[in-house]
Design a protein around this motif. Structure first.
Motif, short mmCIF file in Angstrom:
data_model
loop_
_atom_site.label_atom_id
_atom_site.label_comp_id
_atom_site.label_asym_id
_atom_site.label_seq_id
_atom_site.Cartn_x
_atom_site.Cartn_y
_atom_site.Cartn_z
N PRO A 74 -9.95 104.56 48.01
CA PRO A 74 -8.80 104.50 48.41
C PRO A 74 -8.22 104.78 49.44
O PRO A 74 -8.31 106.24 49.91
CB PRO A 74 -8.32 105.42 47.29
CG PRO A 74 -9.19 106.26 47.18
CD PRO A 74 -10.58 105.23 46.99
N GLY A 75 -7.60 104.20 50.35
CA GLY A 75 -5.96 104.47 51.36
C GLY A 75 -7.74 104.45 52.47
O GLY A 75 -6.51 105.37 53.37
N VAL A 76 -8.32 103.62 52.70
CA VAL A 76 -9.23 103.76 53.53
C VAL A 76 -8.94 102.58 54.78
O VAL A 76 -8.79 102.27 56.19
CB VAL A 76 -10.86 104.49 53.75
CG1 VAL A 76 -11.98 103.72 54.65
CG2 VAL A 76 -10.94 105.84 52.87
N VAL A 77 -8.94 101.30 53.53
CA VAL A 77 -8.81 100.56 53.99
C VAL A 77 -7.12 99.62 54.35
O VAL A 77 -6.85 99.63 53.22
CB VAL A 77 -9.73 99.27 53.42
CG1 VAL A 77 -9.47 97.64 54.20
CG2 VAL A 77 -10.61 99.32 53.88
N ASP B 79 -5.91 95.49 53.81
CA ASP B 79 -5.04 95.80 52.05
C ASP B 79 -6.77 96.15 51.60
O ASP B 79 -7.41 95.00 51.03
CB ASP B 79 -4.28 94.28 51.38
CG ASP B 79 -3.53 94.98 50.38
OD1 ASP B 79 -3.98 95.96 50.23
OD2 ASP B 79 -2.74 93.98 49.90
N GLY B 80 -6.61 96.77 51.50
CA GLY B 80 -8.10 97.93 50.42
C GLY B 80 -7.56 97.17 49.47
O GLY B 80 -9.01 96.84 48.23
N LEU C 235 -18.07 108.31 61.10
CA LEU C 235 -18.38 107.06 60.59
C LEU C 235 -16.89 107.07 59.88
O LEU C 235 -15.69 105.99 59.91
CB LEU C 235 -19.06 106.95 58.69
CG LEU C 235 -19.22 106.07 58.34
CD1 LEU C 235 -19.22 104.09 59.13
CD2 LEU C 235 -20.41 105.52 57.82
N ALA C 236 -15.98 107.63 59.73
CA ALA C 236 -14.86 107.79 58.57
C ALA C 236 -13.76 107.54 60.17
O ALA C 236 -12.94 106.89 59.64
CB ALA C 236 -14.25 109.31 58.26
N GLU C 237 -14.09 108.03 61.21
CA GLU C 237 -13.33 107.98 62.23
C GLU C 237 -14.02 106.27 62.89
O GLU C 237 -12.49 105.77 63.18
CB GLU C 237 -13.25 109.00 63.19
CG GLU C 237 -13.06 108.89 65.09
CD GLU C 237 -11.29 108.66 64.59
OE1 GLU C 237 -10.85 107.65 65.89
OE2 GLU C 237 -10.83 109.02 64.32
N LEU C 238 -14.59 105.68 63.16
CA LEU C 238 -14.58 105.05 62.90
C LEU C 238 -13.68 103.34 62.55
O LEU C 238 -13.70 102.77 62.86
CB LEU C 238 -16.23 104.59 63.25
CG LEU C 238 -17.18 105.46 64.32
CD1 LEU C 238 -18.60 104.81 64.11
CD2 LEU C 238 -17.00 105.21 65.95
N VAL C 239 -13.82 103.84 61.59
CA VAL C 239 -13.40 102.42 60.30
C VAL C 239 -11.64 103.47 60.34
O VAL C 239 -10.56 101.95 61.04
CB VAL C 239 -13.75 103.33 59.07
CG1 VAL C 239 -12.65 102.39 58.03
CG2 VAL C 239 -15.26 102.63 58.83
N ALA C 240 -11.15 104.32 60.67
CA ALA C 240 -9.27 104.38 60.65
C ALA C 240 -9.60 104.25 62.05
O ALA C 240 -8.38 103.16 62.71
CB ALA C 240 -9.05 105.93 60.08
N SER C 241 -10.19 103.81 62.71
CA SER C 241 -9.60 103.82 64.66
C SER C 241 -9.32 101.96 64.73
O SER C 241 -9.02 101.84 65.27
CB SER C 241 -11.07 104.09 65.40
OG SER C 241 -11.89 103.42 65.13
N ALA C 242 -9.63 101.00 63.65
CA ALA C 242 -9.78 100.15 63.30
C ALA C 242 -9.00 99.43 62.54
O ALA C 242 -8.94 98.57 62.77
CB ALA C 242 -11.59 99.53 63.18
#
Length: 329
Positions: A115-118, A123-124, A156-163
């Motif tokens: 939740p809240g990641v994509v 839109d996750g 890993l969370a930072e990699l995803v968030a930055s994209a």
């Protein structure tokens, strides 16, 4: 899969047709056309190239050039090398195990698990786990501006968030759009569902059970490989010569995580891909889902594997290896 030739591409060793068995004593004499093709390839690239191939009863390794610039050491099936995007097939295998266990639904939105990641430009609630596995999520291909940890590693969370502020490649479910970021999201999903790091889950669920002693998911800041290994090189042609720069340890592999940071050997990849096809990692139902493809010309994109038609008849199942910068051969 033992009844068919299988395909697996290796960053450091060009192209590998993976099967089991013992190499014949005169493989190069028996496969002159393939050897000639390797020699031609070497004239345009290098410093070394190999094909690991076989049939239902035997296997062989053909080589040209050298495993290491400045030496005369042929590439072997036991050499360690960066496997690049074949990491994705290991990641997909764990997700399909979680599918078997009833802990992940392939057609569920990724928002259910993260939740809240994509978010941001995506839109996750719409993008599904299957779309992430099949490169139809529309997520941007690569991470561009992640913030490194003080020690130079990447979370890993930072990699995803930055994209999440990057423009999408396509609307979800409408096209094949290759995405390393999508497989980083799957790494986060594995961590959330299993309570382990993605590397631990892949190691405990795939590498150890199959006895893949030459395969590893390196921890952050781990850049070396055990001997024997194939160095990665950068550089280019200068006149009639190549200028090679050893870049084996220049890349921080946590920057690629579950999309492309693993190392293995051709022998281990044989075992891994055979295990997939023989149902030793997950159920027949999960394998059928893995092989449900979206057509790409005459080929097809499955869940962490590609279907590739062979000119001699039949098809190969495997994963082409798109290599992170600094690991190309």
């Amino acid at each position: 899969m033992r009844s068919h030739t299988r395909l697996a591409a290796a960053c450091a060793a060009a192209l590998a047709l993976v099967v089991s068995g013992t190499a014949p004593a005169h493989a190069q004499d028996d496969h002159a056309a393939t050897q000639n093709l390797l020699n031609r390839y070497l004239a345009q690239a290098g410093p070394g190239v190999a094909v690991h191939a076989g049939n239902a009863t035997s296997a062989w390794t053909l080589t040209a050039g050298t495993a290491q610039f400045g030496t005369n050491r042929p590439i072997t099936a036991a050499d360690h090398f960066r496997i690049g995007s074949q990491t994705k097939t290991f990641t997909a295998a764990v997700v399909l195990q979680l599918f078997d266990e009833g802990r992940v639904e392939l057609d569920a939105p990724v928002e259910r698990y993260l939740p809240g990641v994509v978010t941001g430009n995506y839109d996750g609630r719409v993008i599904t786990v299957r779309q992430l596995l099949q490169h139809t999520s529309g997520l941007v291909r690569d991470v561009r501006d992640p913030r490194a940890n003080p020690d130079g590693t990447y979370a890993l969370a930072e990699l995803v968030a930055s994209a999440m502020d990057e423009p999408r490649q396509s609307a979800p479910g409408t096209a094949i759009a290759y995405s390393n970021v999508g497989y980083m999201v799957l790494g986060m999903l594995i961590e959330r569902v299993t309570g382990q790091s993605a590397g631990e889950a892949i190691t405990n669920r795939v590498i150890i059970p199959l006895g893949l002693e030459g395969t590893s998911f390196p921890a952050p800041r781990t850049r070396g490989m055990p001997d024997p290994y194939l160095p990665g090189y950068g550089g280019g042609r200068v006149g009639g010569f190549y200028l090679w720069i050893d870049t084996t340890t220049t890349a921080e592999l946590s920057r690629w995580s579950t999309s492309g940071n693993m190392a293995s050997t051709l022998d281990d990849l044989v075992e891994f891909y055979q295990a997939l096809g023989e149902g030793r990692l997950f159920s027949a139902e999960a394998l059928a889902e893995m092989r449900r493809v979206v057509p790409v010309g005459e080929a097809g994109a499955g869940l962490g594997v590609d279907r590739v038609p062979l000119p001699c008849g039949g098809v190969a199942w495997g994963r082409t290896a798109r290599c992170p910068p600094g690991t190309r051969r």
